[in-house]
Design a protein around this motif. Structure first.
Motif, PDB file in Angstrom:
ATOM      1  N   THR A  23      69.978  -2.549 -90.214  1.00  0.00           N
ATOM      2  CA  THR A  23      70.872  -3.268 -89.311  1.00  0.00           C
ATOM      3  C   THR A  23      70.527  -4.754 -89.396  1.00  0.00           C
ATOM      4  O   THR A  23      69.397  -5.140 -89.698  1.00  0.00           O
ATOM      5  N   LEU A  42      74.166  -2.942 -91.908  1.00  0.00           N
ATOM      6  CA  LEU A  42      74.962  -2.457 -90.781  1.00  0.00           C
ATOM      7  C   LEU A  42      74.868  -3.443 -89.626  1.00  0.00           C
ATOM      8  O   LEU A  42      73.780  -3.691 -89.098  1.00  0.00           O
ATOM      9  N   ASP A  45      76.040  -1.717 -83.253  1.00  0.00           N
ATOM     10  CA  ASP A  45      76.179  -2.046 -81.830  1.00  0.00           C
ATOM     11  C   ASP A  45      74.830  -1.904 -81.119  1.00  0.00           C
ATOM     12  O   ASP A  45      74.714  -2.206 -79.928  1.00  0.00           O
ATOM     13  N   SER A  46      73.797  -1.495 -81.872  1.00  0.00           N
ATOM     14  CA  SER A  46      72.423  -1.584 -81.371  1.00  0.00           C
ATOM     15  C   SER A  46      72.095  -3.019 -80.980  1.00  0.00           C
ATOM     16  O   SER A  46      71.111  -3.257 -80.264  1.00  0.00           O
ATOM     17  N   LYS A 112      82.427   1.531 -88.813  1.00  0.00           N
ATOM     18  CA  LYS A 112      81.754   2.785 -88.449  1.00  0.00           C
ATOM     19  C   LYS A 112      82.163   3.192 -87.040  1.00  0.00           C
ATOM     20  O   LYS A 112      82.171   2.354 -86.135  1.00  0.00           O
ATOM     21  N   LEU A 179      77.322   9.162 -91.596  1.00  0.00           N
ATOM     22  CA  LEU A 179      75.989   8.788 -91.132  1.00  0.00           C
ATOM     23  C   LEU A 179      75.553   9.809 -90.084  1.00  0.00           C
ATOM     24  O   LEU A 179      76.319  10.116 -89.170  1.00  0.00           O
ATOM     25  N   VAL A 212      68.764   4.414 -93.037  1.00  0.00           N
ATOM     26  CA  VAL A 212      68.962   3.200 -92.253  1.00  0.00           C
ATOM     27  C   VAL A 212      67.924   3.137 -91.138  1.00  0.00           C
ATOM     28  O   VAL A 212      67.490   4.169 -90.626  1.00  0.00           O
TER      29      VAL A 212
HETATM   30  O1  KIV Z   1      73.911   0.535 -84.057  1.00  0.00           O
HETATM   31  C1  KIV Z   1      73.069   0.965 -84.872  1.00  0.00           C
HETATM   32  O2  KIV Z   1      72.022   0.352 -85.139  1.00  0.00           O
HETATM   33  C2  KIV Z   1      73.343   2.237 -85.528  1.00  0.00           C
HETATM   34  C3  KIV Z   1      72.261   2.833 -86.370  1.00  0.00           C
HETATM   35  C4  KIV Z   1      71.133   3.300 -85.542  1.00  0.00           C
HETATM   36  C5  KIV Z   1      72.768   3.904 -87.260  1.00  0.00           C
HETATM   37  O3  KIV Z   1      74.411   2.783 -85.360  1.00  0.00           O
END
Ligand code: KIV
Ligand code: NA
Length: 265
Positions: A23, A42, A45-46, A112, A179, A212
């Motif tokens: 991420t 990525l 939204d984390s 995603k 995923l 990931v």
């Molecule tokens: O938002 C994120 O970081 C994720 C990963 C944990 C796959 O969706």
């Protein structure tokens, strides 16, 4: 370096070559990940938790996601960029199309979404309009309150069979990557073998096509106790860029994830 494309990721799956994802939420770390050879980034939204300090991903808005996706895009040279659609930004197919378009225009190469069968119509619509989709199954953090916490999913046969059926349905609808988060390793392996598209895992064992981690977690900066699947790569006097490179090397060689980072049924 040539840009990483969906075709390249499909080829890597066919050739049994593992690929990496981390991420990322800004330009400078994107540049460092590019240097270290991370194939896919990525914009998760984390960011609601690790950047904004929220206690879940639910408060994140589409504007927040576009802001960070644009920053990552500006720092990126060749990685393939996935961007999360945030909570309630894809509750109907048309709403999903409108919001996915915003992320693609901000610089994403793929969006995603979290969910199973109910997402099929949405995946079909986006796919038909030329927007690549990654479907996120298993532990879906936007549903944390419904799931009753961040728990391993697909532990019994019925639950595992359901994840398989939903995965096949989403691939048939046009999903280009799947995923899986927090499922038993054996299930991660069988799902990866069962579907034609590349599979990324987090807490899904060592047999998925890609891995990931949340960047902050793998750099050992965490406000709480890290999850079982997390490994700190910022050790042994490494720089941040060397930590990213060590992650790439360990995923490609199969050193990460080790059994201690995975779940049994
Ligand atoms: O938002 C994120 O970081 C994720 C990963 C944990 C796959 O969706
Ligand atoms: Na996410």
């Amino acid at each position: 370096t040539r840009p990483i494309t969906l075709s390249k990721l499909q080829k890597m799956k066919q050739d049994g070559e593992k690929f990496t994802c981390l991420t990322c939420y800004d330009a400078t770390f994107t540049h460092a990940m590019n240097q270290a050879g991370v194939e896919t980034i990525l914009v998760g939204d984390s960011l609601g938790m690790v950047v904004q300090g929220q206690d879940s991903t639910l408060p994140v808005s589409i504007e927040d996601m576009c802001y960070h996706t644009a920053a990552v895009k500006r720092g990126n040279s060749h990685a393939f960029i996935l961007a999360d659609m945030p909570f309630m930004s894809y509750s109907t197919p048309n709403q999903a199309l409108e919001n996915a378009a915003k992320l693609m225009q901000a610089g994403a190469n793929m969006v995603k979404l979290e969910g199973g069968s109910w997402l099929a119509d949405t995946v079909r619509l986006l796919s038909e309009r030329g927007i690549p989709v990654c479907a996120h199954l298993g532990l879906t953090p936007q549903a944390v309150h419904k799931l009753g916490g961040y728990k391993v999913q697909g532990k019994d046969k019925a639950a595992a069979d359901l994840i398989l059926a939903e995965s096949l349905e989403l691939v048939a609808a046009g999903a280009d990557i799947l995923l899986y988060e927090c499922i038993p390793s054996a299930l991660g392996k069988s799902l990866t073998e069962a579907v034609s598209v590349p599979v990324i895992g987090i807490g899904a064992g060592s047999e998925t096509d890609g891995q990931v981690l949340v960047m902050h977690d793998m750099l050992g900066v965490n406000m709480g106790r890290p999850a079982k699947f997390v490994k700190n790569f910022l050790t042994e006097g490494r720089t941040i860029e060397q930590a990213f490179a060590a992650y790439v090397a360990d995923v490609k060689s199969g050193v990460f994830p080790a059994p201690e980072h995975t779940f049994d049924a």
